[in-house]
Write an enzyme that holds these catalytic residues in place. Structure first.
Site, PDB file in Angstrom:
ATOM      1  CG  HIS A   1      41.137  54.810  56.885  1.00 27.81           C
ATOM      2  ND1 HIS A   1      39.967  55.088  56.221  1.00 27.81           N
ATOM      3  CD2 HIS A   1      41.036  53.522  57.322  1.00 27.81           C
ATOM      4  CE1 HIS A   1      39.179  54.029  56.271  1.00 27.81           C
ATOM      5  NE2 HIS A   1      39.805  53.056  56.922  1.00 27.81           N
TER       6      HIS A   1
ATOM      7  CD  GLU B   1      70.956  52.932  69.460  1.00 29.34           C
ATOM      8  OE1 GLU B   1      69.751  52.895  69.790  1.00 29.34           O
ATOM      9  OE2 GLU B   1      71.845  53.246  70.270  1.00 29.34           O
TER      10      GLU B   1
ATOM     11  CE  LYS C   1      74.421  58.714  74.933  1.00 25.22           C
ATOM     12  NZ  LYS C   1      74.738  57.497  75.663  1.00 25.22           N
TER      13      LYS C   1
HETATM   14  O1  PA5 Z   1      70.855  50.602  72.418  1.00 21.99           O
HETATM   15  C1  PA5 Z   1      71.570  51.397  73.025  1.00 21.99           C
HETATM   16  O2  PA5 Z   1      72.718  51.132  73.367  1.00 21.99           O
HETATM   17  C2  PA5 Z   1      71.056  52.780  73.374  1.00 21.99           C
HETATM   18  O3  PA5 Z   1      69.826  53.039  72.805  1.00 21.99           O
HETATM   19  C3  PA5 Z   1      70.970  52.902  74.895  1.00 21.99           C
HETATM   20  O4  PA5 Z   1      70.031  51.993  75.378  1.00 21.99           O
HETATM   21  C4  PA5 Z   1      70.571  54.338  75.299  1.00 21.99           C
HETATM   22  O5  PA5 Z   1      71.520  55.252  74.793  1.00 21.99           O
HETATM   23  C5  PA5 Z   1      70.488  54.471  76.818  1.00 21.99           C
HETATM   24  O6  PA5 Z   1      71.703  54.113  77.392  1.00 21.99           O
HETATM   25  P1  PA5 Z   1      71.846  53.828  78.929  1.00 21.99           P
HETATM   26  O7  PA5 Z   1      71.034  52.632  79.256  1.00 21.99           O
HETATM   27  O8  PA5 Z   1      73.307  53.610  79.128  1.00 21.99           O
HETATM   28  O9  PA5 Z   1      71.352  55.033  79.666  1.00 21.99           O
END
Ligand code: PA5
Length: 523
Positions: free
Chosen positions: A348, A319, A450
């Site tokens: 395995h 990410e 999203k």
């Molecule tokens: O690393 C990130 O920014 C994302 O993985 C967020 O943690 C994830 O989208 C959840 O977001 P939030 O904490 O705003 O609900």
């Protein structure tokens, strides 16, 4: 000394006090490759200092990146104390649910960076059977469950074991508006209402001040609301309040975890890049993948307790580094694939391919030196000796075939070493991002996903409203799409109708072999 021993001695970095070491000799590089990276090392050193000085290092979101520095002062803060007090009051029964019963479980509702760190920590420190232990074995600390999706099956499975009167719900969302988390909260609120119980009297939240979740929690009088700093990103939040509250409720020594992270922070500020484990780690990724992520990172901890590490690192790395554009706006499509599971067992499974198949990876082995138990197998061997043997054997076999390996050793899996491991990778990711000139701290692809989901939900509303108007309708997805005035959306409408046929009594479908298509009937 033979050449391999010499190379190993030269490229193994050791922190003797913590007994943490990392060996790079099994990677294919020469001293000249490191020398060629000098400008990149310089840039990364300068930019890491800028991050730690509180400069804006996430230009798209115009924010600072403070997880490396906040964790040093966090244990002295009022927020830290308030978490410890809250957890102790829950544990002692001073804070109870609505009916006065002592809490015995916490459900963490969050996703991505708001779940993966706490999940890794729980499995690593409290182990897989924590929830099966008695209250006395848990020393009064809470059992822990996670809701980290918008999957009704996950929710239903939880309800089967959850005692609503004795369960605390911890809703974690930095933005406070993430749909999956919101859905689980709404579904849980409805469940509590159906039991004539107040969800809010069993709920706490972690979020940014002023977020939708913050407002909701305040309006409904949640038991506690913990503020999350804007400058801490989701996937780098495990050393913040996000990691702390679940840890404190389940008896994990969070202060020790932070000490481990800070120890790694100190070590990885070493100026000489060849003595700096995060710089060297990032350099290995860069050299192995030619700066384009051309090799997969395979994470193989020889420890069941660390099985979630690859999942956690998959998010942290992919990410952060998987980006379409660099900081100059040039299209680059960067990234670094991460996968893994656990050593021993995987011999395995996927290790067959590492041994004999595509040479498109570098493996990172993580060895835990101290055995949890002495379990003799023969007069001279124990269970742990075998695990070590399998690691060394595989490592030698892979190297013999010219495959690339990094080896990390930790003395044991505890809060301190987990802090060191997480900090090492957080810093290597930030450094590698400087090498390839990208912003590691935003996630435009996640925002796009999203929005795409929102589009499908809006289409569903539109189609359903139109179908209601039309009354009874029958036809293929393409025919129905035409009837509702969305001929270009036939595939999407087909998907919506497949789902509806399985869930709404007013929609059914049958497969027509002749036209090789589903025929839907609505109404
Ligand atoms: O690393 C990130 O920014 C994302 O993985 C967020 O943690 C994830 O989208 C959840 O977001 P939030 O904490 O705003 O609900």
């Amino acid at each position: 000394m033979n050449q391999w021993m010499e190379r190993n001695a030269k490229y193994t970095l050791v922190d003797a006090d913590s007994q943490f070491s990392i060996a790079f000799a099994g990677m294919k590089f020469e001293e000249s490759d490191l020398k060629a990276l000098a400008p990149k090392f310089e840039r990364a050193t300068r930019e890491m200092a800028r991050i730690e000085a509180g400069e804006i290092k996430n230009p798209d979101e115009h924010r600072k990146v403070t997880h490396f520095t906040d964790r040093r002062s966090y244990p002295e803060s009022e927020l830290f104390r308030s978490v410890q007090t809250f957890a102790e009051e829950v544990r002692s029964g001073k804070i109870t649910g609505e009916t006065g019963k002592k809490f015995d479980a916490v459900v963490v509702n969050g996703i991505g960076g708001s779940a993966l760190g706490p999940q890794l920590m729980q499995f690593a420190i409290n182990g897989p059977y924590w929830n099966e232990k008695s209250d006395a074995q848990r020393n009064g600390y809470l059992k822990i469950y996670f809701l980290d999706n918008t999957d009704s099956a996950e929710f239903a499975d939880l309800l089967e074991v959850m005692d609503p009167e004795r369960t605390l719900h911890l809703v974690i969302s930095k933005s406070g508006g993430t749909q999956e988390t919101k859905n689980n909260m709404i579904a849980m609120e409805n469940f509590y209402a159906s039991k004539k119980l107040s969800f809010a009297r069993h709920a706490a939240a972690i979020t940014m001040k002023g977020s939708e979740l913050d407002r909701h929690a305040r309006e409904n009088n949640f038991l506690a609301i913990f503020e999350m700093a804007e400058s801490i990103g989701g996937r780098t939040s495990e050393t913040s309040i996000v990691g702390h509250v679940p840890a404190a409720l389940t008896g994990v020594d969070f202060a020790s975890f932070l000490k481990g992270a800070c120890r790694m922070d100190d070590w990885t500020r070493t100026v000489d890049p060849e003595k700096n484990p995060a710089m060297m780690l990032a350099a290995m990724w860069y050299i192995a993948g030619k700066g384009k992520g051309d090799r997969n990172m395979v994470i193989v901890p020889y420890s069941d307790r660390l099985i979630l590490l690859s999942r956690y690192l998959q998010q942290l790395v992919m990410e952060s580094l998987g980006k379409a554009y660099d900081l100059d706006g040039k299209e680059v499509h960067q990234g670094l694939n991460v996968f893994g599971n656990k050593g021993g067992t995987d011999a395995h499974a996927f290790i067959q391919q590492l041994n004999d198949g595509r040479d498109d990876f570098f493996a990172t082995f993580i060895e835990v030196l101290k055995d949890a138990e002495k379990l003799p197998i023969t007069a001279n061997t124990e269970m742990g000796t075998y695990l070590h043997g399998f690691l060394e054997g595989l490592s030698a076999a892979l190297r013999g075939k010219g495959r690339q390996i990094i080896t990390i050793q930790v003395p044991e899996v505890n809060a301190f070493t987990l802090g060191m491991l997480i900090a090492l990778y957080e810093r290597a990711v930030a450094i590698y991002a400087e090498f390839i000139n990208i912003n590691a701290f935003h996630q435009p692809g996640v925002q796009a996903y999203k929005l795409a989901a929102k589009g499908i939900l809006a289409l569903r509303e539109k189609v359903m409203a139109k179908l209601k108007e039309l009354g009874s309708v029958e036809g293929t997805a393409a025919e129905i799409a035409a009837k509702v005035g969305e001929p270009d959306q036939a595939v999407e409408i087909g998907g919506l109708l497949d789902k509806a046929a399985a869930n709404c009594p007013c929609v059914s479908r049958r497969f027509c072999k002749k036209s090789n298509a589903w025929i839907y009937r609505i109404g």
